[in-house]
Design an enzyme around this catalytic site. Sequence first.
Site, mmCIF file in Angstrom:
data_model
loop_
_atom_site.group_PDB
_atom_site.id
_atom_site.type_symbol
_atom_site.label_atom_id
_atom_site.label_comp_id
_atom_site.label_asym_id
_atom_site.label_seq_id
_atom_site.Cartn_x
_atom_site.Cartn_y
_atom_site.Cartn_z
ATOM 1 N N ASP A 113 0.836 -1.196 0.000
ATOM 2 C CA ASP A 113 0.000 0.000 0.000
ATOM 3 C C ASP A 113 0.873 1.249 0.000
ATOM 4 O O ASP A 113 1.962 1.248 0.567
ATOM 5 C CB ASP A 113 -0.890 0.041 1.246
ATOM 6 C CG ASP A 113 -1.808 -1.162 1.359
ATOM 7 O OD1 ASP A 113 -2.270 -1.646 0.311
ATOM 8 O OD2 ASP A 113 -2.062 -1.596 2.495
ATOM 9 N N ASP A 126 -1.372 -2.691 -4.943
ATOM 10 C CA ASP A 126 -2.463 -2.862 -3.979
ATOM 11 C C ASP A 126 -3.107 -1.501 -3.722
ATOM 12 O O ASP A 126 -3.183 -0.661 -4.611
ATOM 13 C CB ASP A 126 -1.931 -3.515 -2.700
ATOM 14 C CG ASP A 126 -3.041 -4.169 -1.883
ATOM 15 O OD1 ASP A 126 -4.193 -4.230 -2.342
ATOM 16 O OD2 ASP A 126 -2.756 -4.615 -0.762
ATOM 17 N N ASP A 150 -5.037 2.482 3.029
ATOM 18 C CA ASP A 150 -5.792 1.419 3.690
ATOM 19 C C ASP A 150 -5.715 1.513 5.206
ATOM 20 O O ASP A 150 -4.698 1.937 5.761
ATOM 21 C CB ASP A 150 -5.268 0.040 3.265
ATOM 22 C CG ASP A 150 -5.598 -0.302 1.819
ATOM 23 O OD1 ASP A 150 -6.295 0.487 1.151
ATOM 24 O OD2 ASP A 150 -5.167 -1.367 1.359
ATOM 25 N N ARG A 194 -12.808 0.488 -4.578
ATOM 26 C CA ARG A 194 -12.520 0.936 -3.213
ATOM 27 C C ARG A 194 -12.534 2.459 -3.091
ATOM 28 O O ARG A 194 -11.540 3.086 -2.761
ATOM 29 C CB ARG A 194 -11.193 0.379 -2.706
ATOM 30 C CG ARG A 194 -11.123 -1.125 -2.708
ATOM 31 C CD ARG A 194 -9.777 -1.594 -2.211
ATOM 32 N NE ARG A 194 -9.661 -3.045 -2.295
ATOM 33 C CZ ARG A 194 -8.552 -3.711 -2.052
ATOM 34 N NH1 ARG A 194 -7.459 -3.074 -1.696
ATOM 35 N NH2 ARG A 194 -8.529 -5.019 -2.153
#
Length: 153
Positions: free
Chosen positions: A46, A77, A81, A130
Amino acid sequence: MSDLSIIDFDRLGEFVGIGLKVFRANNIILQNLKVHNVLAAMGDGDCISIEGPANHIWVDHCEMYNVYQGVGTDDYDGLLDAKADCQHIPYSWNFLHDGWKASLCGCTETDNFDRKITYHHNRFENINSRLPLFRFGTGHVFNTTTRTLPLPA
């Protein structure tokens, strides 16, 4: 480490291919940073990852991006997050762009902590998924813009 700020005052703070992970920390500020091109095979993969126990983490005026065109969905990715037991996290005035996965809150269906995360005045562009994805917790999302491109051929 807790009670830490990483703030770029001259807009030169740039992490290329290296993500930032906040893990077991409290009272952290990440501001005016550029984080990009972090491959999924590198650590968490991330751009910025927050994993609890952690609380009072502020991500402000940062730019995060990977590559959207010409790569596989799992080459990179997430951009931003939050996982496990983290809470009281505001994301403000960030620019997340050119990535398959933008922002995740909770990494699995068993990651069921009651996170409290606020997204305000963020901009998402050329993102596939997302935007953000909340699995559990309480989220506030306001004054946020989203612009996406069609999926690459």
